[in-house]
Structures are given as C-alpha cells and as structure tokens.
Design a protein around this motif. Structure first.
Motif, short mmCIF file in Angstrom:
data_model
loop_
_atom_site.label_atom_id
_atom_site.label_comp_id
_atom_site.label_asym_id
_atom_site.label_seq_id
_atom_site.Cartn_x
_atom_site.Cartn_y
_atom_site.Cartn_z
N UNK A 153 -4.01 1.12 -4.61
CA UNK A 153 -4.56 0.52 -3.43
C UNK A 153 -4.76 1.46 -2.41
N UNK A 154 -5.97 1.05 -1.39
CA UNK A 154 -6.30 1.85 -0.42
C UNK A 154 -5.32 2.23 0.52
N UNK A 155 -5.28 3.21 1.42
CA UNK A 155 -4.37 3.62 2.25
C UNK A 155 -5.07 3.34 3.62
N UNK A 156 -4.54 2.50 4.75
CA UNK A 156 -5.41 2.13 5.64
C UNK A 156 -5.51 3.25 6.81
N UNK A 157 -6.26 3.50 7.56
CA UNK A 157 -6.13 4.50 8.56
C UNK A 157 -4.99 4.33 9.65
N UNK A 158 -4.88 3.11 9.67
CA UNK A 158 -3.82 2.67 10.88
C UNK A 158 -2.34 3.30 10.52
N UNK A 159 -2.39 3.60 9.22
CA UNK A 159 -1.01 4.00 8.95
C UNK A 159 -0.90 5.54 8.76
N UNK A 160 -2.17 5.95 8.49
CA UNK A 160 -1.84 7.57 8.28
C UNK A 160 -1.36 8.40 9.41
N UNK A 161 -1.65 8.04 10.69
CA UNK A 161 -1.10 8.55 12.00
C UNK A 161 0.52 8.17 12.04
N UNK A 162 0.93 7.38 11.39
CA UNK A 162 2.28 7.12 11.56
C UNK A 162 3.10 7.61 10.04
N UNK A 163 2.57 8.71 9.46
CA UNK A 163 3.16 9.35 8.46
C UNK A 163 4.38 9.96 8.93
N UNK A 213 0.72 -1.13 0.05
CA UNK A 213 -0.05 -0.28 0.07
C UNK A 213 0.86 1.22 -0.02
N UNK A 214 0.40 2.28 -0.36
CA UNK A 214 1.28 3.52 -0.63
C UNK A 214 1.79 4.01 0.72
N UNK A 215 3.12 4.78 0.57
CA UNK A 215 3.69 5.37 1.61
C UNK A 215 2.99 6.54 1.92
N UNK A 216 3.03 6.75 3.28
CA UNK A 216 2.30 7.87 3.94
C UNK A 216 3.26 8.92 4.44
N UNK A 217 3.07 10.11 3.96
CA UNK A 217 3.89 11.00 4.21
C UNK A 217 3.46 12.27 5.22
#
Length: 546
Positions: A424-434, A403-407
């Motif tokens: 691909x969808x970006x999971x909500x759990x990843x966004x806070x870890x940008x 899934x895409x990198x979160x910046x």
C-alpha cells in the motif's frame, strides 16, 4: 517476565498488522523478521504484550483472515522457525505474545473445505454450513454478508448453498459438528505448544448460527447504526438474531477455556454486534470459565466519545457485564484511525489516551497510534481491500488504516521497506511523523504515550481496581478507581474549552504532572484546560478505608 496468571487484567497490548509493520526481505510487504527487528521500539513504549494479526498461509483475499492452513506460516511472512525466533525474542524482552485465530471461517482453499464441497457424504461433508435451496432455488434464508450481498453462495458440485458471513471465499465452519471443534482445539494447542501466551479470537460471536437457519427479522430504521458495517451496507437493516450470537457458543467457549488453562494462556475475543455487544461481552467473559476478556465497538465507532456517552457505556457495562472484563481500543486494522474519525487536535489525542489508560479494563493500542497517525487517503486504483472496492466511494474500506508504519523520514519508504514499491502507498502526511523524527521532538505524541503507559503501570489501582462514581458534568468526565490499598480520583475535560470543577473532599495527593494533570487551586476548584486531566490519590495508610 511475571508469572502472574492475571497479567492480562489492565494490561496494555500493542497490535501489530504484520503486512505493514516492517519489511525485512525487500518485497514491499511486512513480515515476521521485520517484527523481530522492531521489537525494541515496542518495548520502549512500555506495553505488556503484542497481538499479531494473521500470518498463516492464505490466498490473501481478505489479507490473512482467510486461512488455508492453520498450523503454518505463509512464506510471505517467513517460516515457523522465524515465528519461534520472534516468540523467544519477545519473551526475552518481557513481552507476551498473542496471535490472531480466525475460527468462524476458513479460506475456500483450505483442504477441509475442498473435501467438504466434493460430495455430500465425504468425511468432512458437515464441517461447513450447507443447505438445500428453497423450492424456488433461492438461498435458505435472508442472511446477509458483512461484505455485501447474500451470505449464501451456490456450489454446483453439491447442488447446495454454503454460508459465508464475509467473502464468498470465506466459508463458515460448522461448529455444531464435534469434529470441527476438536480440530480447532488441536490448532490452538499447536500454537500454545510453540510458546504463544494466548489468542485474539476474531469474530467470536459468529462461531455458531441457528441450526434451523431461521431468517432474521428487520431492524427498525431508528435502531440502525454503523458500528459494525458502514451505513451504506444493507447488513445494518437486519436484527441479527439467528446468524450469530447463538447460545451454543457458551459451552464451546468453556471447552476452549479448558484448552487455554492447560497452558496458562488467555484469550481476547472480538464481539461484532451493533445491538447487544456489551451483553454478549458479559456472557463470554463472566464466571472465570470462558474467555478472559472481549472488546466491543463502543470506542471504535464513528460517534464521538463525549463525557455523557462514556458514562452511559459504563452504566450499561456495570448492568449487563459486571462480572466480565472489557478491553478498550480507539483504533485497529478495521476502522478509520481515531485522530481522523473524531477530528482530534494534538491535545485531544493526548487526552483520549490518558482517559483510556485510566479506565477499568485492558487496553489495545494499534501500530502507528503512538505517532498520532491520521487515516491515509488511498486512491481507488491503489485499493487492496475488497470491502472498500465493493462500497466505493461511499465507504473507502480499511486500507487507510493499514498503510505501512513510518520509521525514518529520510529513508526509502520511511524505513519500512527497500522494495521499489510497497503493498500500500505511504502517504506524505505520515512521513514527517516517523518514529525517528518524533524521538527528537519533546511534544510529539510518542513521548506522551510512553509517559501515560508508565503512569498506568506505576499505579496498580488503574490496572485492576474497581471503577465507581462515574459522572458526566458538562464535558468533564470523572470517576474513582479503588482497590484495597488506594483510591484514585480521575477527571478529564473532553472539550476544547476550559472547565472547572470542585476538588474532591479529603486527603488527596495530586499526581500526573508528567502527563499534564491539573492540581487543585487555592479556590478549591480544579481548573482544567482543554483535554486536560486531573489525577489524585489517597492511600489506606493516610486514613482512607475501603
């Protein structure tokens, strides 16, 4: 950038999966321009090189690992001019560039295969692995595809079967054919002439199959594992004696090394074998006349890495590949991300990185690993990976690690793309870890990655020194790294519970406070917290002798 021809020994390489790193043109898919824009982030980690997964023209049935033209860039990712700009910028920032070459197979849309399948007597008729059926019309042997089912597909035009170790749309090249080898060498020269520093060679042990096409024997149930294929895949039921790992590959790799040496380039091979991966690694990297390094799947498997298991891996490595060079990775684009695969706590994530950077070998980091990203949950309706679609739900495929990198959490799609939707969808759990959020959080994983990489570079014995006295005592792994100038003692507690061990005898100086390394106590013991290392060094001028 150093001109050291052995720069790769002990280097830290950052793998970029271009579809998911950064989108620069708003189509929801990452591209070369996006990689160029994010190079400052890569440089900030302190790595030595980048490895870019395939960006060549492709129908994308296997997302670039099915190449339809070896000497160009798929418009989805940009152009050759974009690639040249990326290489120039990376070199200007001190980064070397490795690109992924897929030489065991092509796409069925490649003009080589289109011509090959057109008749039995065209100039490229023997460029792929073709076979007549058995008398009853069935395939010539029992070989299986890693992606499920037979490794043979029927072509009604030639009235023959062709071999594909992966998808039916990925026919295997016939490297027994000299003309195919020469075409491969010219492909390598094309990219080397454009300035790349080397290649990651996909499925390096699949280049040749048995010329007699003998069937594989069954593999005893007790010897099966899921290192290469998921447990539910019958591929694991065979001992793969004849469909890969053939002796002819040694001479081919020597020829390929000659091409590399023309440009002072390097190669990193992927060894895909569950039974004899380290033995093959030793064969392919020994003697200084084949590829420089290979990685196996010991640290990419689902089995947790315990102190005893790591010690056993190094014992075997010394025995079967003592003259070779290994590259270690904990995650990549094909396996469940290791924080999820091994259910790691933040402390365990830090501990495993510290350990990996202290081991003998080169290290590959996978994009997002520096953020501690867990495996993404991708619903079936959003799956792209044909592997996951075929084996769902017992095996969910590889999309969860792609899934895409979160910046930046506040930006659309976490800064990856301005498109309405991403591939691909970006999971909500990843966004806070940008990345942006972690930059301002001192305890975030990204800062430990930077400090640990800097520690490795500050102590050259970790990059190229010998590895000796590997011991597992309970959950504590210890070893020594030695060269002509220094000896480093490394111990790490691979458990959530505290541990203690005697401090080594001699004149040692503690190191690594910046990566939470423990110091010996007044009681002569080293007290290790959960996942904590202890790092000590003594130098030749302090009285130590090699």
């Amino acid at each position: 950038m150093s001109k050291d021809p052995d720069w790769w020994r002990g280097a830290v390489i950052y793998q970029i999966y271009p579809r998911s790193f950064q989108d620069s043109n708003g189509d929801g898919i990452g591209d070369l321009g996006g990689i160029l824009a994010r190079l400052p982030h890569v440089v900030s980690l302190g790595v030595d090189a980048i490895w870019i997964s395939p960006f060549f023209p492709s129908p994308m049935k296997d997302f670039g690992y099915d190449i339809s033209e070896y000497c160009d860039v798929d418009p989805m990712f940009g152009s050759l001019a974009d690639f040249d700009a990326l290489v120039a910028a990376a070199h200007g920032l001190g980064l070397r560039v490795l690109i992924d070459l897929v030489l065991s197979h092509s796409s069925d849309r490649h003009h080589w295969f289109v011509e090959s399948r057109s008749s039995r007597d065209n100039p490229r008729a023997e460029w792929y692995v073709w076979s007549d059926p058995r008398p009853d019309g069935t395939p010539p042997n029992n070989w299986l595809s890693i992606f499920g089912g037979s490794a043979w597909s029927w072509d009604p035009g030639r009235e023959q079967y062709y071999l594909h170790n992966f998808l039916a749309s990925q026919p295997d090249l016939n490297l027994h054919c000299e003309a195919v080898q020469q075409a491969i060498f010219e492909t390598a020269r094309f990219w080397l002439d454009r300035g790349v520093d080397g290649f990651r060679l996909d499925t390096i042990n699949f280049y040749f199959c048995d010329k007699a096409l003998r069937s594989n024997p069954p593999l005893p149930v007790e010897d099966r594992n899921d290192n290469i294929a998921p447990r539910v895949n019958p591929y694991n039921h065979q001992l793969h004696l004849y469909d890969k790992n053939q002796p002819e590959n040694i001479e081919f790799l020597k020829k390929f090394r000659s091409v590399l040496d023309e440009h002072g380039a390097v190669a990193l091979g992927e060894v895909g074998d569950a039974q004899s991966d380290l033995e093959i690694l030793g064969q392919y990297t020994s003697g200084g006349d084949k590829v420089q390094m290979c990685y196996a799947f010991d640290f990419l498997a689902s089995t947790p890495l315990t102190a005893a298991r790591i010690a056993a891996v190094y014992e075997r490595l010394d025995r079967v590949a003592g003259d070779g060079w290994v590259c270690w990775a904990l995650s990549n684009h094909d396996v469940i991300r290791h924080p999820t695969r091994w259910n790691l706590s933040p402390a365990a994530l830090r501990g495993f990185l510290t350990l990996t950077l202290c081991l003998k070998g080169t290290v590959c980091l996978y994009q997002g690993e520096e953020l501690g990203l867990p495996e993404a949950e991708v619903p079936f309706e959003a799956l792209q990976d044909p592997y996951g679609i075929a084996f769902w739900p017992e095996f969910k495929g590889r999309d969860g690690c792609r899934t895409p990198m979160v910046w930046a959490a506040e930006d659309l799609h976490a800064g990856f793309s301005l498109a309405p939707r991403t591939w691909l969808p970006i999971p909500e759990t990843h966004i806070a870890m940008a990345v942006a959020a972690q930059e301002h959080a001192p305890e975030a994983p990204i800062h430990h990655y930077r400090r640990a990489i800097a520690f490795r570079h500050a102590n050259p014995v970790l990059a190229r020194g010998r590895m000796e006295q590997v011991r597992a005592e309970g959950n504590v792994l210890s070893f020594r790294r030695c060269d002509d100038t220094a000896e480093m003692f490394v111990a790490i507690n691979l458990d959530e519970n505290p541990a203690a061990m005697p401090a080594p005898d001699g004149d040692w100086r503690p190191l690594g406070a910046e990566i939470n390394a423990a110091r010996p106590g007044a009681d002569g013991l080293v007290h290790l917290g959960p996942w904590q290392p202890s790092l000590m060094i003594r130098r030749k001028e302090a009285g130590w002798r090699v």
